[in-house]
Design a protein around this motif. Structure first.
Motif, mmCIF file in Angstrom:
data_model
loop_
_atom_site.group_PDB
_atom_site.id
_atom_site.type_symbol
_atom_site.label_atom_id
_atom_site.label_comp_id
_atom_site.label_asym_id
_atom_site.label_seq_id
_atom_site.Cartn_x
_atom_site.Cartn_y
_atom_site.Cartn_z
ATOM 1 N N VAL A 345 0.855 -1.185 0.000
ATOM 2 C CA VAL A 345 0.000 0.000 0.000
ATOM 3 C C VAL A 345 0.894 1.239 0.000
ATOM 4 C CG1 VAL A 345 -1.859 1.233 1.183
ATOM 5 C CG2 VAL A 345 -1.712 -1.267 1.341
ATOM 6 N N THR A 347 0.971 5.617 0.118
ATOM 7 C CA THR A 347 0.347 6.932 0.231
ATOM 8 C C THR A 347 1.453 7.962 0.344
ATOM 9 O OG1 THR A 347 -1.395 8.217 1.312
ATOM 10 C CG2 THR A 347 0.113 7.003 2.763
ATOM 11 N N ILE A 362 -3.259 6.857 8.528
ATOM 12 C CA ILE A 362 -2.177 5.904 8.267
ATOM 13 C C ILE A 362 -2.596 4.486 8.679
ATOM 14 C CG2 ILE A 362 0.121 5.210 9.098
ATOM 15 C CD1 ILE A 362 0.786 8.275 9.075
ATOM 16 N N ALA A 365 -4.962 3.144 6.093
ATOM 17 C CA ALA A 365 -4.237 2.778 4.871
ATOM 18 C C ALA A 365 -3.545 1.433 5.041
ATOM 19 C CB ALA A 365 -3.223 3.863 4.519
ATOM 20 N N LYS A 366 -2.916 1.230 6.197
ATOM 21 C CA LYS A 366 -2.199 -0.028 6.439
ATOM 22 C C LYS A 366 -3.156 -1.219 6.396
ATOM 23 C CE LYS A 366 0.996 -2.976 7.584
ATOM 24 N NZ LYS A 366 1.913 -2.794 8.705
ATOM 25 N N ARG A 371 1.925 -4.291 3.653
ATOM 26 C CA ARG A 371 3.029 -3.366 3.904
ATOM 27 C C ARG A 371 2.618 -1.968 3.467
ATOM 28 N NH1 ARG A 371 6.202 -6.021 7.434
ATOM 29 N NH2 ARG A 371 6.765 -8.095 6.642
ATOM 30 N N LEU A 372 2.953 -0.961 4.283
ATOM 31 C CA LEU A 372 2.598 0.422 3.965
ATOM 32 C C LEU A 372 3.846 1.248 3.682
ATOM 33 C CD1 LEU A 372 0.584 2.769 3.724
ATOM 34 C CD2 LEU A 372 0.787 3.076 6.209
ATOM 35 N N ILE A 408 3.558 1.961 9.790
ATOM 36 C CA ILE A 408 4.341 2.267 8.581
ATOM 37 C C ILE A 408 5.533 1.317 8.483
ATOM 38 C CG2 ILE A 408 5.719 4.011 7.374
ATOM 39 C CD1 ILE A 408 4.007 6.148 8.724
#
Length: 475
Positions: A345, A347, A362, A365-366, A371-372, A408
């Motif tokens: 992922v 951003t 965040i 998104a994760k 994996r971010l 993250i």
């Protein structure tokens, strides 16, 4: 090792040498000429860049150094184009005009990111009549200089370089030489000389291994009274030999080599700039090696900004497969993760002052993958987007804070106004943006979708804003 925060604003470096204009004609190719079996290029864009010693000066200016450039140009339009390009970037030009010589110009025809042909426009003069004029300009600029670089392309400007080195020594200004030719005695008394391996072996003969390079290099350094000798060996790295210290070798920092044009210019520029701050050759070589690894991945005579170099060194100091990584290093890790079946992922944002809204976003998104990746605008990028008063926190500070958020996996950076280039480089599985975007309006969406990925829009948590935090702090 010096601090990762580079500040050269109080440094003034003088560059003297063979200046050139690098001109690029870009265009598409779709047919063969009926006149001869050659491709026809329809030129759609013309680009002028400083070359030779002028590229060294440009590299220093990009680092934030005050730069003065001395060189010989013709009395022609190309000289004007070169000076205008340099002046726009903050380089102070002190050119000597030769009415009987053209400005050295190298024209490259580029199509589909490939160089098809190079045409050189130049005339040489065995004994350049402008030598005294060059020496006079150098003498007038040395008292205010932190260091001087002599960038020799054997085109004539440095025909009397020994006189210029003596002027530098008399002014107690360290001199750094990017040499040319088969007679290094003309550089006697310089502070540091930086040949590549081909140039070095042209003087000392073929070297079978690193040990022989060190032995012959030490003899050469002692013979000509240099404080240091740096031999650059391309993919085999660099070797530093300095007075009273053991040899210092570094493996190349390059990940992918796309174009080596100007790499030597970058090395000598960064090397000299860092030395004016640290006074340590080993520090200067380390930074120069990282900078060279960055520019060889770019097309043409690329330069590197101080904050990009800081970010690279910061990432390297966090040497791990996770955390802060350069885009090039991250590309390798993402490939490995995707081969392992993990969904990546991506951003991006400025993340100037981290607040609870950011943290919630965040975490959301994760949750969309395994994996971010968070890509952060560099300081220069933030200023262009938000104004001169931003960012409040510099790039390394912002990346360090983001690295500490457990959701993250990787933090990287981009210098452009948008993250398109880094998205194309990394090709994540999921692209995430917060706000009221439509998928079609998100930068990089087409690339991710075309490669089988997804694009998601998340809603920011209301009540939180970096701008509002700053306004409240200032009220």
């Amino acid at each position: 090792m010096i601090s990762s925060h580079l500040n050269f604003k109080n440094k003034h470096i003088l560059v003297v040498g063979d200046v050139m204009l690098d001109r690029y004609w870009h265009g598409g190719t779709s047919r063969i000429s009926p006149e001869a079996p050659v491709q026809v290029v329809k030129v759609s864009n013309v680009e002028d860049r400083p070359g030779g010693a002028a590229n060294v000066a440009l590299g220093l200016a990009k680092l934030g150094v005050r730069v003065s450039l001395v060189g010989v140009v013709g009395n022609d339009e190309n000289a004007t184009a070169l000076e205008n390009t340099l002046t726009e970037q903050g380089v102070e030009c002190h050119f000597v005009t030769a009415d009987n010589l053209p400005t050295i110009t190298k024209l490259r025809v580029i199509s589909r990111h490939q160089q098809l042909i190079r045409l050189d426009f130049e005339e040489r003069e065995d004994s350049l009549s402008q030598n005294q004029a060059v020496a006079d300009k150098v003498a007038s600029l040395l008292p205010d200089s932190s260091a001087v670089i002599f960038s020799d392309y054997a085109k004539g400007c440095l025909a009397d370089v020994q006189t210029l080195i003596q002027l530098s020594n008399a002014a107690n200004v360290p001199s750094f030489i990017d040499p040319k030719g088969d007679d290094f005695s003309i550089y006697q008394g310089a502070t540091l000389v930086k040949p590549n391996l081909v140039e070095f072996e042209a003087i000392v003969g073929k070297c079978a291994d690193l040990k022989e390079i060190e032995k012959k290099g030490l003899e050469l350094r002692q013979r000509f009274g240099w404080k240091a000798l740096l031999v650059t060996r391309g993919e085999d790295g660099l070797v530093l030999l300095e007075d009273g210290k053991p040899s210092f070798s570094l493996a190349t920092a390059a990940k992918e080599v796309f174009d080596v044009t100007g790499a030597g210019d970058t090395v000598v520029a960064v090397l000299t700039a860092v030395f004016t701050t640290s006074k340590r050759f080993a520090d200067a070589v380390d930074y120069a090696n990282q900078a060279a690894g960055y520019v060889v991945g770019k097309l043409g005579t690329a330069s590197i900004a101080a904050e990009t170099l800081e970010a690279i060194m910061f990432a390297r100091s966090h040497s791990t497969n996770f955390g802060v990584l350069s885009p090039e290093e991250l590309k390798e890790q993402i490939k490995l993760a995707q081969l392992n079946g993990e969904k990546i992922v991506f951003t991006n944002g400025c993340f100037d002052i981290l607040h609870p809204g950011h943290v919630t976003y965040i975490k959301q998104a994760k949750a969309l993958g395994d994996r971010l990746v968070v890509a952060v605008n560099t300081d220069a990028s933030v200023k262009r987007l938000k104004g001169e008063s931003r960012p409040i926190n510099d790039l390394t500070h912002r990346m360090a804070v983001l690295e500490g958020i457990g959701a993250i996996d990787w933090v990287t950076w981009f210098d452009e106004d948008t993250p398109l280039e880094v998205i194309q480089q990394l090709t994540p599985d999921v692209l995430v943006k917060g706000g009221d975007y439509t998928i079609e309006s998100i930068v990089g969406a087409d690339h991710v979708l075309d490669n089988g990925g997804e694009v998601k829009v998340l809603t920011f948590v209301d009540g939180y804003s970096t701008t509002k935090i700053i306004e409240k702090a200032n009220s």
